[in-house]
Design an enzyme around this catalytic site. Structure first.
Site, PDB file in Angstrom:
ATOM      1  N   LYS A 104      -5.326   1.228  -3.037  1.00 27.13           N
ATOM      2  CA  LYS A 104      -6.273   1.980  -2.210  1.00 27.13           C
ATOM      3  C   LYS A 104      -7.581   1.238  -1.980  1.00 27.13           C
ATOM      4  CE  LYS A 104      -7.761   5.661  -0.026  1.00 27.13           C
ATOM      5  NZ  LYS A 104      -7.236   5.920   1.316  1.00 27.13           N
ATOM      6  N   LYS A 124      -1.256   1.279  10.365  1.00 26.70           N
ATOM      7  CA  LYS A 124      -0.695   2.409   9.625  1.00 26.70           C
ATOM      8  C   LYS A 124       0.830   2.304   9.592  1.00 26.70           C
ATOM      9  CE  LYS A 124      -3.612   4.006   8.757  1.00 26.70           C
ATOM     10  NZ  LYS A 124      -4.360   3.272   7.721  1.00 26.70           N
ATOM     11  N   TRP A 134      -2.926  -3.151 -10.527  1.00 22.80           N
ATOM     12  CA  TRP A 134      -2.532  -3.845  -9.298  1.00 22.80           C
ATOM     13  C   TRP A 134      -2.698  -5.328  -9.590  1.00 22.80           C
ATOM     14  CZ3 TRP A 134      -4.651  -7.106  -5.564  1.00 22.80           C
ATOM     15  CH2 TRP A 134      -3.956  -7.189  -4.358  1.00 22.80           C
ATOM     16  N   ARG A 142      -4.738   3.412  -7.111  1.00 25.56           N
ATOM     17  CA  ARG A 142      -5.485   2.174  -7.268  1.00 25.56           C
ATOM     18  C   ARG A 142      -4.604   1.025  -7.757  1.00 25.56           C
ATOM     19  NH1 ARG A 142     -11.003   2.753  -7.187  1.00 25.56           N
ATOM     20  NH2 ARG A 142     -11.176   0.752  -8.227  1.00 25.56           N
TER      21      ARG A 142
END
Length: 602
Positions: free
Chosen positions: A597, A482, A74, A27
């Site tokens: 995330k 990705k 973050w 996170r």
């Protein structure tokens, strides 16, 4: 999108706090910190960097503290420095706070508190929280009352946990950011996400927006947004502790790619009848009056939404995939005949929740396609559909994309069956049959993939293009996302026909073009040939007998199944390509640069 962990109980707090931070590092991993109550005072350790850096600073610490809070960050307000790391304290060091979210009125609050003599040392919005609490303590309020007054002054989204000198409680609040309570005999945990304490307990209590909590070793008191004592339902989480470990894999991303056969089985279980070729989602809500569908999502979930919208339109159901961050400027006005489907792995994505609420306010019916039981989206929507993929720790979503796309595939056929003008695919029986074999087919791709070799063949090229048409377009865009997420290389995904409307100018012999083509699409083959004539290497991602193989320089094998299934298998190949390319480049695969995330701020 920061990670919060807190503990109070009859056992020492440092170990579960550090372990919780390690499990929450997906996170945010800019900085980390812990505050514990020792005797009547507070001890705080924090630093920029990762949780491993924090651990080195407290490895020699001996503490009997049984109450504490932790945070992994973050960055939003202020760069990742020691000063900006959480927990933040007031200027007298008697209150420590950790926070996830954004305090929108922090500048006004900071100015007022500064005028009253309170000092600030960081660039963050969070630092106003402990100073506000201190302000109300200075005016004679007890700790709980001071915390409540402080929270009532805040505008924005937040999950907050605080410890206060002289109190044996943790005070916490939730408004628009995730916070869950874990219950163990004589011990309690607060966290942004269940994996933080899953090794300790699987008994949880999900909090509502507006809840304020006082958590003690002997119990929990919850006060709702109306100021009344409240009860929240206690639930058992069906995730197992081992699901949040890497096991024998080097990275969570690789583990979760390889976990897809199992996760897809759980996604599909009980939702179709292979013998009769029928789909049954067991929804309680009546969707027969739906005339149009809006699928709102961000990032990888948006590509799954594109996949679902494409299928719905093939079945005669008008559908649009809309980027949630653009919903207010591009969605128009939904009506009572509109179905809004929020697609969000965490169920906490801020932009998606805002779009969902806007659609509901306009009268639309709503569903949430999500992975997390009792998440904000699951509770906000009229009904949730859980993708059942299990916990996903890797920042780059893999197994959840597959499970989202499969869930939306089932939903598309269900809606086509019950709505006017809709009609399921004429290949529905074949689709249902092949879905029952999908897990085995994914396992086959995992065991035979040539992606690792191919990653070395095309390492350090100038750019990477991914093209596809229809369902293949969403897979191409997801493949490019990705790739750029974990390799940091330039990658773009296009509808194949758009290649010649501008992007072809960028094509050189150092621009491999990954061509996703599993059905009879001569147009995509032609687009690949156009790129090849400009010198581009072509990599065909398709079944072995597809004609695009004749054009290609390389081939990534996809089993020949119903196109829906084959496109999902093509996506698995592209996941492996991204992973192995990032490995060759020695990237931080599970902690990609600048990403986290779950994006819980707008």
């Amino acid at each position: 999108m920061c990670g919060i962990i807190a503990h109070v109980g009859d056992r020492e707090a440092l170990d579960p706090l550090v372990t919780g931070l390690e499990k929450l590092e997906y996170r945010g991993y800019d900085s980390a910190g812990i505050a514990v109550k020792n005797g009547h005072g507070l001890d705080v350790w924090k630093c920029s960097g990762q949780v491993s850096d924090l651990k080195r600073t407290i490895d020699t610490v001996e503490s009997n503290a049984t109450l504490g809070i932790g945070h992994t960050r973050w960055s939003t307000h202020g760069p990742p420095t020691d000063e900006n790391a959480h927990p933040h304290t007031d200027d007298s060091d008697r209150v420590a706070a950790v926070h996830n979210g954004i305090i929108e009125n922090y500048e006004t609050l900071k100015e007022k508190l500064s005028e009253d003599g309170y000092e600030f040392t960081s660039d963050t919005d969070t630092e106003v929280i402990p100073n506000l609490i201190s302000y109300y303590l200075d005016r004679g309020n007890e700790p709980l009352a001071a915390f409540e007054h402080a929270v009532s002054d805040l505008d924005g989204s937040y999950a907050i946990a605080t410890v206060i000198e002289g109190s044996d409680s943790i005070f916490a609040a939730r408004q628009g950011s995730p916070l869950v309570l874990g219950l163990e005999e004589d011990n309690y945990y607060l966290a942004s996400d269940v994996p933080a304490f899953l090794g300790q307990t699987d008994t949880v209590l999900y909090l509502d927006d507006g809840d304020v909590l006082e958590v003690r070793s002997d119990g929990v008191e919850i006060i709702d947004e109306e100021g009344h004592l409240a009860q929240r339902e206690v639930e058992q989480v069906d995730w197992q502790p081992g699901e949040t470990e890497k096991a024998q894999f080097d990275h969570y991303m690789l583990k979760e790619i390889h976990n897809q056969p199992e996760s897809l089985q759980k996604t599909l279980e009980g939702r179709f009848d292979r013998d009769r070729g029928e789909i049954d989602l067991d929804l309680e809500i009546d969707l027969s009056g739906v005339e149009s569908v809006q699928l709102v999502a961000c990032g990888t979930s948006y590509h799954a939404a594109m996949f679902g919208a494409s299928l719905l339109n093939q079945c005669g159901v008008s559908a649009r995939a809309i980027r949630a961050s653009e919903y207010d400027v591009s969605a128009g006005t939904p009506s009572e005949e509109t179905l809004c489907i929020a697609v969000t792995q965490s169920g906490e994505t801020a932009d998606t929740l805002t779009a969902l609420k806007r659609a509901k306010k306009a009268g639309a019916t709503s569903l949430a396609v999500t992975n997390v039981v009792q998440s904000s989206a699951a509770r906000e929507a009229d009904e949730p559909i859980y993708i059942r993929a299990g916990p996903e720790i890797g920042v780059a979503a893999t197994k959840t994309f597959s499970s989202q796309a499969v869930t939306l595939t089932l939903l598309s056929q269900y809606l086509a069956e019950i709505t006017d003008g809709g009609e399921p695919l004429d290949t529905l029986e074949e689709l249902v049959s092949d879905l029952s074999e999908l897990s085995d087919a994914v396992e086959q791709v995992l065991q035979t993939s040539g992606a690792e070799r191919l990653s070395r063949t095309y390492l350090n090229e100038k750019a990477y293009f991914f093209i596809g048409r229809g369902l293949g377009c969403s897979v191409a865009k997801e493949g490019a996302l990705k790739f750029k997420e974990v390799t940091y290389e330039h990658a773009e995904g296009f509808a194949s026909g758009e290649l010649k409307h501008g992007p072809l100018a960028l094509v050189t012999e150092r621009t491999p073009v990954f061509t996703i083509c599993v059905d009879d699409s001569q147009k995509t083959v032609t687009n690949a040939e156009e790129a090849k004539t400009r010198g581009a290497p072509i990599v065909a991602v398709c079944p072995p007998d597809h004609e695009v193989v004749d054009t290609a320089d390389e081939h990534l094998y996809v089993p020949d199944m119903h196109p829906v299934c084959s496109y999902l298998l093509a996506n698995v190949q592209l996941q492996l390509l991204s992973y192995y390319s990032a490995t060759e480049l020695d990237r931080a695969i599970d902690k990609p640069r600048n990403l986290a995330k779950s994006v819980t701020v707008e």
